[in-house]
Design a protein around this motif. Structure first.
Motif, PDB file in Angstrom:
ATOM      1  N   ASN A 157       0.836  -1.200   0.000  1.00  0.00           N
ATOM      2  CA  ASN A 157       0.000   0.000   0.000  1.00  0.00           C
ATOM      3  C   ASN A 157       0.871   1.251   0.000  1.00  0.00           C
ATOM      4  N   LEU A 160       1.696   3.204   3.380  1.00  0.00           N
ATOM      5  CA  LEU A 160       2.348   2.513   4.487  1.00  0.00           C
ATOM      6  C   LEU A 160       3.471   3.387   5.051  1.00  0.00           C
ATOM      7  N   LYS A 171       5.736   8.009   4.106  1.00  0.00           N
ATOM      8  CA  LYS A 171       4.979   7.012   3.351  1.00  0.00           C
ATOM      9  C   LYS A 171       5.932   6.323   2.389  1.00  0.00           C
ATOM     10  N   THR A 332      -1.594  -8.894  -0.404  1.00  0.00           N
ATOM     11  CA  THR A 332      -1.234  -7.545   0.013  1.00  0.00           C
ATOM     12  C   THR A 332      -0.397  -7.651   1.278  1.00  0.00           C
ATOM     13  N   THR A 335      -0.814  -5.072   7.107  1.00  0.00           N
ATOM     14  CA  THR A 335      -0.801  -3.760   7.761  1.00  0.00           C
ATOM     15  C   THR A 335      -1.429  -3.884   9.144  1.00  0.00           C
ATOM     16  N   LEU A 347      -1.157   4.239   6.810  1.00  0.00           N
ATOM     17  CA  LEU A 347      -1.340   2.854   7.244  1.00  0.00           C
ATOM     18  C   LEU A 347      -0.088   2.447   8.004  1.00  0.00           C
ATOM     19  N   PRO A 349       2.540  -0.358   9.478  1.00  0.00           N
ATOM     20  CA  PRO A 349       2.970  -1.703   9.078  1.00  0.00           C
ATOM     21  C   PRO A 349       2.787  -2.731  10.186  1.00  0.00           C
ATOM     22  N   ASP A 350       2.407  -3.917   9.810  1.00  0.00           N
ATOM     23  CA  ASP A 350       2.389  -5.071  10.713  1.00  0.00           C
ATOM     24  C   ASP A 350       3.745  -5.752  10.570  1.00  0.00           C
ATOM     25  N   TYR A 351       4.698  -5.359  11.398  1.00  0.00           N
ATOM     26  CA  TYR A 351       6.061  -5.829  11.203  1.00  0.00           C
ATOM     27  C   TYR A 351       6.208  -7.330  11.421  1.00  0.00           C
TER      28      TYR A 351
END
Length: 372
Positions: A157, A160, A171, A332, A335, A347, A349-351
Motif C-alpha cells: 500500500n 504505508l 509514506k 497484500t 498492515t 497505514l 505496518p504489521d512488522y
C-alpha cells in the motif's frame, strides 16, 4: 503532488502521445520494459509482433512483365523465355536467447503517478538529488520462482508508513520522489529484508501506450464501479475489454470502494495478471523474434535499474514462456490499521506479518501466504 504523506493528486491524465514515443516506430528511443509486468510489467504489442514473425508479412508484388510492341507472329520470331532467377537465400534464423539460470528472483514493479516523463524525472533526481513531482502509485514485488511456471505478486500500500533509507519516516511511496528508483528500491528491500534483483517503472502515459500496443486487454472486473478519474469510465462486473485509458483508470481508482486502497491494489494485480495472460497466450513467448520485438517495443515506456539492459530483458521474458497465468498467486503486505502521523493519514505496518512474508520469500515458501 504533496510532500511525504500527502494525499493522492487529482487531475486528468494528459491526453495525446506520450513523450517517449514508440520505441519500435521511432528508431533510437532507448528505454525498454516488466513484464513484464511482467514483466509488468511490462508493458507491451506481442499479438502484432507474433503475427508478423509467424508469416504475417505483406505479400510482395509480382515481378513486372516487360510488354513487347504488338507484332504479327509471322513478322516476329518467338522470344526465348528468360531464365528464372535463383531464389534468394533464406534469412538466417535469429540467434537463440540464452536460458536464465535456474534461481528465484524478485522484481519490483513501480507505477509512477507522474503526468510527464517519469524516466527523465528519475534521472534528474539521481543526478542532482533534487526531488521531483512523482510518487509510486503502484508498488508490487513480483517473485519469480526458479521453474518460471508461476508468479507471486505482493502489493505494498502506498500509504504505508515506514523508515526509508536515506530519508527517514515517510509514506513508502515517497522514495521515488526524493531518491528516484534507487531509493524506492532500497525502501522495499529494507522493509521486507530481501534483495530486489530488477526494478521496472512505467508512468501514466507509458502504461497507456503499452496496453494500446497490445490491442487492449481483457480484465475480469470483480467489483463494478465508475471511475472518479478522467473519463469516468464505467466498469461492469465480469470480463471488460479495456484500452490503455480505461486500464489506467481501473488501476488508479480507490475512492469508489469502501476499503479504498486495499481494493485498488487488488485491481492492480488483476490488471497485471491480464497483461501477462495476453503476453503468454498461445505460446507467444516461445517465438524468439517476437520476444526481441516485444523488448524493442516496450523500450519506449519503461525505466529500469542500471545493468538491466535489453539483452537481460529478453532473457527474462523468454524464461516466462511456460508461465501459467492461471497459477499466479497474489497478496497484500500485512498492515496494522490506519491512523495519523501529524496531519497525514497513513497505514501502519504489521512488522510481524511483514517479517514472515520476507522470510518466506527468502526460503521459497511464499506460496503459504499468497493465496488469492
Amino acid at each position: 503532488m504533496s510532500m511525504p504523506g500527502g494525499s493522492e493528486p487529482s487531475g486528468a491524465t494528459p491526453s495525446g502521445s506520450h513523450p517517449h514515443g514508440l520505441g519500435w516506430v521511432a528508431h533510437g528511443r532507448r528505454r525498454w520494459i516488466a513484464a513484464l509486468l511482467a514483466l509488468a510489467l511490462v508493458a507491451v504489442a506481442v499479438v502484432a509482433i507474433v503475427n508478423l514473425s509467424r508469416g504475417g508479412t505483406a505479400a510482395q508484388p509480382a515481378a513486372a512483365q516487360t510488354a513487347s510492341p504488338s507484332a504479327s507472329p509471322i513478322d516476329t520470331p518467338a522470344e526465348t523465355p528468360s531464365e528464372t532467377p535463383p531464389p534468394a537465400p533464406a534469412a538466417p534464423p535469429p540467434p537463440p536467447i540464452p536460458e536464465l539460470p535456474a534461481a528465484a528472483m524478485n522484481v519490483l514493479v513501480i507505477g509512477s503517478d507522474m503526468r510527464g516523463n517519469a524516466h527523465d524525472a528519475a534521472a534528474h533526481t539521481a543526478a542532482t538529488g533534487e526531488p521531483m513531482d512523482q510518487r509510486a502509485d503502484v508498488l508490487m514485488v513480483v517473485h519469480v520462482p526458479a521453474d518460471r511456471r508461476n508468479l507471486y505478486m505482493i502489493s505494498i500500500n502506498r500509504d504505508l508508513w515506514v523508515d526509508i533509507p536515506g530519508l527517514g519516516g515517510s509514506k513508502v511511496n515517497a522514495g521515488l520522489q526524493y531518491g528516484g528508483i534507487d531509493m524506492q528500491t532500497a525502501a522495499v528491500q529494507s522493509l521486507l529484508g530481501i534483495t530486489i534483483d530488477q526494478t521496472l517503472m512505467v508512468d501514466f502515459g507509458g502504461f497507456k501506450i503499452l496496453v494500446d500496443g497490445l490491442g487492449g486487454i481483457d480484465v475480469d472486473v470483480p467489483v463494478p464501479f465508475q471511475s472518479t478519474h478522467d473519463t469516468g469510465h464505467v466498469f461492469t462486473p465480469g470480463v471488460n475489454h479495456l484500452d490503455g485509458q480505461a486500464a489506467l483508470e481501473f488501476s488508479r481508482e480507490r475512492y469508489a470502494f469502501s476499503d479504498g486502497d486495499f481494493q485498488r491494489v487488488r485491481n492492480q494485480r488483476t490488471l497485471l495478471r491480464a497483461i501477462l495472460a495476453r503476453l503468454t497466450a498461445n505460446g507467444a513467448l516461445n517465438d524468439v523474434t517476437a520476444v526481441r520485438g516485444l523488448v524493442d517495443f516496450a523500450s519506449c515506456c519503461l525505466t529500469v535499474n542500471k545493468g538491466f539492459d535489453p539483452v537481460q530483458a529478453a532473457i527474462l521474458a523468454y524464461s516466462l514462456r511456460n508461465l501459467d497465468a492461471n497459477a499466479i498467486r497474489t497478496m497484500t503486505l500485512p498492515t496494522a490499521g490506519a491512523g495519523f502521523v501529524g496531519a497525514q493519514s497513513v497505514l501502519f505496518p504489521d512488522y510481524g506479518g511483514i517479517n514472515a512474508v520476507g522470510a518466506a520469500l527468502w526460503e521459497g515458501r511464499i506460496a503459504e501466504f499468497a493465496v488469492e
